[in-house]
Design a protein around this motif. Structure first.
Motif, PDB file in Angstrom:
ATOM      1  N   UNK A  46     -37.667  -3.293  35.854  1.00 45.53           N
ATOM      2  CA  UNK A  46     -37.794  -3.683  37.248  1.00 45.53           C
ATOM      3  C   UNK A  46     -37.770  -2.499  38.168  1.00 45.53           C
ATOM      4  N   UNK A  47     -37.036  -2.620  39.255  1.00 49.55           N
ATOM      5  CA  UNK A  47     -37.062  -1.664  40.337  1.00 49.55           C
ATOM      6  C   UNK A  47     -36.921  -0.222  39.900  1.00 49.55           C
ATOM      7  N   UNK A  63     -29.812 -13.597  39.749  1.00 47.24           N
ATOM      8  CA  UNK A  63     -30.338 -14.935  39.488  1.00 47.24           C
ATOM      9  C   UNK A  63     -29.768 -15.531  38.209  1.00 47.24           C
ATOM     10  N   UNK A  64     -29.552 -14.684  37.195  1.00 43.08           N
ATOM     11  CA  UNK A  64     -29.103 -15.188  35.902  1.00 43.08           C
ATOM     12  C   UNK A  64     -27.613 -15.500  35.876  1.00 43.08           C
ATOM     13  N   UNK A  65     -26.870 -15.017  36.879  1.00 36.54           N
ATOM     14  CA  UNK A  65     -25.439 -15.235  36.913  1.00 36.54           C
ATOM     15  C   UNK A  65     -24.634 -14.102  36.309  1.00 36.54           C
ATOM     16  N   UNK A 121     -28.570 -10.394  49.396  1.00 36.88           N
ATOM     17  CA  UNK A 121     -28.741 -10.958  48.067  1.00 36.88           C
ATOM     18  C   UNK A 121     -27.480 -10.985  47.236  1.00 36.88           C
ATOM     19  N   UNK A 122     -26.382 -10.449  47.768  1.00 41.05           N
ATOM     20  CA  UNK A 122     -25.125 -10.434  47.028  1.00 41.05           C
ATOM     21  C   UNK A 122     -24.036 -11.147  47.829  1.00 41.05           C
ATOM     22  N   UNK A 176     -35.360  -5.157  39.963  1.00 39.92           N
ATOM     23  CA  UNK A 176     -34.721  -5.423  38.674  1.00 39.92           C
ATOM     24  C   UNK A 176     -33.347  -6.072  38.846  1.00 39.92           C
ATOM     25  N   UNK A 177     -32.590  -5.620  39.845  1.00 33.05           N
ATOM     26  CA  UNK A 177     -31.234  -6.140  40.047  1.00 33.05           C
ATOM     27  C   UNK A 177     -31.231  -7.651  40.283  1.00 33.05           C
ATOM     28  N   UNK A 178     -32.308  -8.182  40.862  1.00 32.19           N
ATOM     29  CA  UNK A 178     -32.319  -9.598  41.211  1.00 32.19           C
ATOM     30  C   UNK A 178     -32.429 -10.508  39.989  1.00 32.19           C
TER      31      UNK A 178
END
Length: 311
Positions: free
Chosen positions: A264-265, A48-50, A89-90, A42-44
């Protein structure tokens, strides 16, 4: 050169693009992993969206695979491992790739022979749940964990601020509430007043796995991931992934991704169907055909059964 999925610009799932990048190299205190499978969380959708500002080009916060290199010599090449967070990813390129470097503190060796897709369904969701239930909530024998609507001893809240007041009201005297997700969004609790909104004796805590798991205060070694994987392998815990799809740019986005922040997650509901990769195939998505209404896990298989893919 490795294949990886990168965020070409902030936006919906259509901004994810498969490209080639130079192979990463493990530095001191890092481990290079050849990815067998990785998960979408879910965090991604937020990265991705900014919504979380500038982040690494390659998303992904967890994976399962084989050690490709460990400069410290502690883990041998070919050792089966799972990796979680550690900035993936961060602040550093993440696991949506064939190779990824991860801080050694965020890598755990496992003995399980679970297929890659099954193994990738385990690390982040179970490490978060285990840490919150055993650390923040200290759930004990004879206590009741929330079934919403009942008065309980402990409540694990994955929805977040939008239901915080309800969560605090749902536990009994000296109950515990642990907020460990944000499925309801990031908006703050309007006019929250601890004197009026926090019942006397109730303990409220927060567990942000993305920020602390793998740190000195919250070591990954405290989570029995190998034992958890053994329970998954034995069928005691149910964590199978969804059918797999090729690792390629799909204009519809990853299955189950509605194009923006959503389930999500933190609330995933694994489903029992899956398709094992055939020998010789390229990297593959392992994910649901989601509607956005049901929290769903998504996994990507980057190799063949029993062995991560090599070029």
């Amino acid at each position: 050169m490795e294949r990886a999925i990168v965020i070409s610009t902030h936006g919906g799932p259509e901004v994810l693009t498969v490209t080639e990048l130079p192979d990463p190299v493990a530095g001191p205190g890092e481990i290079l992993i050849r990815v067998g499978a990785f998960g979408l969380n879910h965090a991604e959708a937020y990265t991705r969206s900014g919504a979380w500002g500038q982040v690494a080009a390659v998303p992904g916060i967890e994976c399962a695979g084989l050690v490709e290199a460990d400069p410290s010599g502690e883990l041998p090449v070919g050792k089966r491992v799972v990796a979680i967070l550690g900035g993936m990813g961060r602040t550093r390129n993440g696991s949506y790739a064939e190779l990824v470097t991860v801080p050694a503190t965020n890598v755990a060796a496992v003995e399980t022979r679970l297929p890659w897709a099954d193994l990738a369904a385990v690390p982040e969701v179970y490490a978060t749940a285990y840490s919150a239930l055993n650390g923040n909530l200290a759930l004990g024998a004879g206590e009741t964990l929330l079934v919403r609507g009942a008065v309980v001893d402990a409540l694990l809240d994955l929805v977040g601020n939008s239901v915080l007041r309800d969560s605090l009201a749902a536990v009994g005297p000296r109950g515990r509430v642990c907020q460990a997700g944000f499925l309801g969004g990031f908006a703050p609790v309007v006019d929250f007043d601890p004197i009026a909104d926090l019942p006397s004796g109730v303990r409220l805590s927060f567990f942000g796995s993305a920020f602390v798991l793998g740190s000195r205060a919250f070591p990954l070694s405290a989570v029995p991931l190998d034992a958890i994987c053994a329970q998954v392998e034995a069928g005691v815990l149910k964590a199978p992934p969804h059918p797999d799809l090729p690792l390629r740019r799909d204009r519809r986005g990853p299955p189950g991704d509605g194009g923006g922040p959503g389930p999500g997650k933190d609330g995933r509901h694994p489903r029992p169907t899956r398709s094992r990769p055939r020998r010789g195939r390229r990297s593959r998505f392992v994910g649901p055909v989601g509607t956005g209404a049901v929290p769903s896990p998504v996994r990507v298989n980057a190799g063949v059964a029993g062995k991560p893919g090599r070029r």
